[in-house]
Structures are given as C-alpha cells and as structure tokens.
Scaffold this motif. Sequence first.
Motif, short mmCIF file in Angstrom:
data_model
loop_
_atom_site.label_atom_id
_atom_site.label_comp_id
_atom_site.label_asym_id
_atom_site.label_seq_id
_atom_site.Cartn_x
_atom_site.Cartn_y
_atom_site.Cartn_z
N TRP A 1 12.83 9.11 8.88
CA TRP A 1 11.88 8.91 7.78
C TRP A 1 12.25 7.60 7.10
O TRP A 1 13.37 7.10 7.22
CB TRP A 1 11.92 10.08 6.79
CG TRP A 1 13.25 10.27 6.14
CD1 TRP A 1 13.73 9.67 5.01
CD2 TRP A 1 14.30 11.15 6.58
NE1 TRP A 1 15.00 10.10 4.73
CE2 TRP A 1 15.38 11.01 5.66
CE3 TRP A 1 14.43 12.04 7.66
CZ2 TRP A 1 16.56 11.72 5.82
CZ3 TRP A 1 15.61 12.74 7.79
CH2 TRP A 1 16.65 12.59 6.88
N ASN A 2 11.28 7.03 6.40
CA ASN A 2 11.50 5.72 5.81
C ASN A 2 10.71 5.62 4.50
O ASN A 2 9.48 5.73 4.51
CB ASN A 2 11.05 4.62 6.78
CG ASN A 2 11.65 3.27 6.43
OD1 ASN A 2 11.98 3.00 5.28
ND2 ASN A 2 11.79 2.41 7.42
N TYR A 3 11.43 5.42 3.41
CA TYR A 3 10.80 5.29 2.09
C TYR A 3 10.77 3.85 1.59
O TYR A 3 10.62 3.62 0.39
CB TYR A 3 11.56 6.15 1.06
CG TYR A 3 11.58 7.63 1.36
CD1 TYR A 3 10.43 8.30 1.78
CD2 TYR A 3 12.75 8.38 1.21
CE1 TYR A 3 10.44 9.66 2.04
CE2 TYR A 3 12.77 9.74 1.47
CZ TYR A 3 11.62 10.37 1.88
OH TYR A 3 11.63 11.72 2.13
N GLU B 1 8.58 1.66 1.66
CA GLU B 1 7.33 1.27 1.03
C GLU B 1 7.14 1.93 -0.33
O GLU B 1 6.19 1.58 -1.05
CB GLU B 1 6.15 1.62 1.95
CG GLU B 1 6.17 0.87 3.28
CD GLU B 1 5.01 1.26 4.16
OE1 GLU B 1 4.25 2.16 3.75
OE2 GLU B 1 4.86 0.67 5.24
N ARG C 1 6.50 8.44 11.73
CA ARG C 1 7.01 7.23 11.09
C ARG C 1 8.41 6.86 11.57
O ARG C 1 9.05 5.98 11.03
CB ARG C 1 7.01 7.38 9.57
CG ARG C 1 5.61 7.54 8.97
CD ARG C 1 5.68 7.78 7.48
NE ARG C 1 6.28 6.66 6.79
CZ ARG C 1 5.62 5.58 6.40
NH1 ARG C 1 4.33 5.46 6.65
NH2 ARG C 1 6.24 4.60 5.76
N THR D 1 11.26 5.11 13.46
CA THR D 1 11.41 3.77 14.02
C THR D 1 12.76 3.66 14.71
O THR D 1 13.70 4.39 14.38
CB THR D 1 11.32 2.70 12.92
OG1 THR D 1 12.33 2.94 11.91
CG2 THR D 1 9.95 2.71 12.26
N GLU E 1 7.10 1.78 19.95
CA GLU E 1 5.71 1.66 19.54
C GLU E 1 4.76 1.77 20.73
O GLU E 1 3.71 2.39 20.65
CB GLU E 1 5.49 0.33 18.81
CG GLU E 1 6.07 0.30 17.41
CD GLU E 1 5.56 1.44 16.54
OE1 GLU E 1 4.32 1.65 16.50
OE2 GLU E 1 6.38 2.15 15.93
N ARG F 1 4.63 5.38 21.78
CA ARG F 1 3.83 6.15 20.83
C ARG F 1 2.33 5.88 21.03
O ARG F 1 1.52 6.80 20.95
CB ARG F 1 4.25 5.80 19.40
CG ARG F 1 3.52 6.61 18.33
CD ARG F 1 3.98 6.24 16.95
NE ARG F 1 5.27 6.84 16.65
CZ ARG F 1 6.37 6.17 16.36
NH1 ARG F 1 6.36 4.85 16.36
NH2 ARG F 1 7.49 6.80 16.08
#
Length: 295
Positions: free
Chosen positions: A94-96, A98, A270, A272, A281, A284
């Motif tokens: 997960w990536n926060y 942003e 999400r 990566t 990518e 996916r």
Amino acid sequence: MLYSVLCYFFVYAFLGWCGEVCFAAVRTRTFVNRGFLNGPICPIYGFGVVIVALTLRPVRDNLPLLFVCSVLLTSALEWLTGFLLERLFHQRWWNYLERPFNLNGYICLEFSLVWGLACVFVLRVLHPLVAHLVGLMPHGVGVAVLIICMLLFITDLSATVAAMVGLNRRLRQLEELAQRMRAASDELGEGISQRMISSSDKLADLRDDLAIRTADFKEELAGRTADFREDLSERAASLRSDLAQLRTARERLLTDRKFGQGRLLRAFPRMTSTRYAAALEELRRRAAARRKEKK
C-alpha cells in the motif's frame, strides 16, 4: 493465556478480512479477496488487535488516552509491517504518498485516526463480547478448532510466500528479457547503420582511385557488394531470430497463470515493485485485459 490469544488472533484476522472485503466491494462493486493470504483472514488485523488489546488494557477506561495510544500504536505497527514487507518481497503493498501528512508512504494521518477510532470501538465494545464468546466455547472444542486453523494458516502462508517468490522471479525474468530485446534491437539497427557507413566509405575510396577505374574496379566492387550483402543478411536474420525467440518467451511469461499471483495483483491494485516496476505494470495490464475480455 496462549489459548485465548490464539483465539483472538483468528477471530480478529477473520473480522479484518471481512472489513477489507466490504470496503473493496463498496469501491469496486465486485468481490475482491483483499487478504495477503488466500484464505479469509488478514493476519495484520489479528496481530494488531491482539497487541493493542494486551498493551492498552491499562488505559482502556480512559477514553482520550486510549484513543491517542491507539493512534500511535497502530501507526507504528502499520509502518513496521509496510517496511518489513517491502524489504522482504521488494514490493509496496500500500502507498499513502499521495495523501497528506504521510510518513514514507507507509502511514498517513487520515488512516491513523481511523485505526485509532476502530481500536477504541474494539476495546470498549467488541472485545468484551468476543472474550465472552471465547469463554463459552468448550476448551476441548476450542483446542481442536485452533489446531485446524493453525494448520490451514501455515499451509496458506507457505503457499502465499511461494507465490510472492515466484512473482518476483517472473518479474526479474521479464526485465531481463526486455533488456535483451532492447540490446538485440539496438545491435540490429546499429549494425546495419555501421556496415552501411563502412561500405559507403570503402566504395567511395574505390571510386576516388583513378588507377582502378577499369574492369578490375567493377569486379572488385561487385565482389565487395555481394560479400557485404551476404554478411549483413546473415547477421540480420540471426538477430531477428533471437528477437522472435525473446518475444515468444516474454509473451509466455506475461500470459502464464501462476497459482496465487493473479489474486495478489487483484487484491493489491496499488502494489508497486521497487526493483521491477515496468514489468509489474505490464503484468497488471495483461491481467486486466484478460478479465475485460471475459466480461
């Protein structure tokens, strides 16, 4: 104590999985198994709630302090989990980045506050009910259920780790094939260009030599031109054959369906890769295209 802790772990791991599935269903309008494992449990919720319940028991009756401690403790657990998963598997699950007020993308203020409120609800409302229900279960039945759950958990964890290792190996192979294809393509283009330039220079030298502007010149010119074309044709054919084989191998890697890998890509849209971002990518996109074709 160990019996109760294990019971709480599996109960909250299952409830956490239910929450993640419901959250994903509201956003995507479809069922997505959002757990790290294949089965209906999210271990991070089981570990998290057990740690919170054991650690924050002394402040359970102090609501403001319970909330603050819950925010801090769950944030630390989420950050540590994200950090360790990235170091172990070279993926960000997960990536926060942003979102505002985030720390390394692993945690952000918005979700930390949500986890804090959730922990207050769990400790003040839900956990007493869960503890009561666990206490009502006959001890022998509970032990048998725990043994079954542990065996399934270990098996599922092993399969998931194997799928992640396989996914990383697959991404590495895709990156290596892409690099080899670029190298072969560059060599094909540069080789043709360099040979054309070299041949042009040699032919120009021959034309400039007035001493051989005779039948010998025409014979030598024809011989060199034929040799050049033959050499260039053989090398180009070899490079095109290599490129075709590389494309076939890459296509096979992109279309093969490996157990558990497709589910992980769907569960963490999400996610990566810190090493093989381009390959991930592409994988996916291919998986999304196949799902779209089925619809």
